[in-house]
Design an enzyme around this catalytic site. Structure first.
Site, mmCIF file in Angstrom:
data_model
loop_
_atom_site.group_PDB
_atom_site.id
_atom_site.type_symbol
_atom_site.label_atom_id
_atom_site.label_comp_id
_atom_site.label_asym_id
_atom_site.label_seq_id
_atom_site.Cartn_x
_atom_site.Cartn_y
_atom_site.Cartn_z
ATOM 1 N N ASP A 1 0.812 -1.226 0.000
ATOM 2 C CA ASP A 1 0.000 0.000 0.000
ATOM 3 C C ASP A 1 0.842 1.271 0.000
ATOM 4 O O ASP A 1 0.388 2.327 0.469
ATOM 5 C CB ASP A 1 -0.955 0.014 1.201
ATOM 6 C CG ASP A 1 -2.043 -1.046 1.085
ATOM 7 O OD1 ASP A 1 -2.410 -1.396 -0.049
ATOM 8 O OD2 ASP A 1 -2.504 -1.528 2.128
ATOM 9 N N ALA A 2 2.056 1.204 -0.504
ATOM 10 C CA ALA A 2 2.938 2.375 -0.479
ATOM 11 C C ALA A 2 3.502 2.698 -1.859
ATOM 12 O O ALA A 2 4.500 3.396 -1.974
ATOM 13 C CB ALA A 2 4.080 2.155 0.510
#
Length: 289
Positions: free
Chosen positions: A233-234
């Site tokens: 999620d980055a």
């Protein structure tokens, strides 16, 4: 999709900032009888990097389309130390959608696809639960059920990747697909896997994030769409949006509002990718107009 639109070449460029780059690129197109229909450029003065997207009509261009890349590399890219990508508007991308149990993002993408808003082909939908098979059937798209456990993850991912190859998939959309992809899978599709999640991360992790947000009395909720990288999620963010909530909202109205903003953000990210309007630099994106 407007089939009467002329075929265009789409060139995306990244280079260290230097004088005359715009002039050199546009002169290359003009000298070869190209008609520019769109141009957007951006200079990151902090990183000293130049980014550009230029689109021109192929008809009447003096260089054959299969020779444009080589000619640009020799005349402009090599002396200016550019990185670049060249696409053509008639190259229709092939998209695979991966889903779990939630239907809102899948329905939204398929409705836009069915309505001609997404200039893309969707040959296959892959799910790790059977619930979305009926949705795929409504739109006449093949659904492949691949149930993944800790014990069979490597085997099932190999099957997924074979399906991608068999269907000539160009990019993948995770429409609330609730499985973590392996690093090998991600490396096989760099900057070609698009994810969507609520923007209460990283504050509210785990199950029932909207219930957690409700308990904290948040005033804004939202969604983030990004390219998938090995760091969960980055990855480089493509699109984000927010919506206000108040003390009148319940966890259930917040969930519905969250779904609405997720659909919009994901569709915008997918549209930008299809139109070749994204360019990734380090862990961020330039989104061209």
């Amino acid at each position: 999709m407007n089939t009467d639109k002329p075929i265009t070449a789409i060139l995306r460029i990244q280079a260290s900032d230097q004088k005359g780059l715009i002039a050199r690129v546009t002169d290359f197109i003009q000298r070869n009888n190209g008609n520019i229909v769109a141009l957007d450029q951006y200079t990151d003065t902090f990183e000293k990097q130049f980014f550009m997207r230029v689109e021109w009509e192929v008809e009447g261009f003096a260089i054959e389309r299969d020779q444009i890349g080589a000619a640009f590399q020799y005349a402009i890219a090599t002396p200016c130390h550019m990185e670049w990508e060249l696409d053509f508007s008639d190259q229709r991308l092939r998209m695979c959608i991966m889903v779990s149990k939630m239907s809102h993002c899948l329905y939204d993408l398929l409705a836009r696809y069915h309505g001609g808003e997404l200039d893309v082909d969707i040959p296959i939908i892959i799910g790790n639960h059977e619930e979305m098979a009926a949705v795929a059937a409504q739109f006449g798209i093949h659904f492949e059920l691949i149930k993944i456990t800790k014990e069979n993850k490597a085997e099932m991912e190999a099957r997924q990747m074979q399906l991608m190859a068999d269907n000539k998939i160009d990019f993948i959309v995770l429409a609330r697909y609730m499985q973590i992809l392996s690093n090998d899978f991600i490396r096989a599709y760099p900057n070609k896997i698009i994810n969507i999640h609520h923007s209460t991360l990283p504050a509210f992790v785990g199950a029932k994030p909207y219930h957690q947000a409700y308990a904290r009395g948040v005033k804004l909720i939202g969604a983030t769409s990004h390219y998938v990288t090995e760091e969960l999620d980055a990855g480089p963010i493509i699109d984000q949006d927010i919506i206000r909530v108040t003390h009148h909202d319940t966890p259930f109205t917040m969930i519905q509002k969250g779904k609405d903003v997720e659909k919009i953000v994901l569709s915008r990210a997918v549209e930008a990718h299809i139109a070749r309007k994204t360019l990734v630099y380090k862990n961020k994106t330039v989104i061209f107009n």
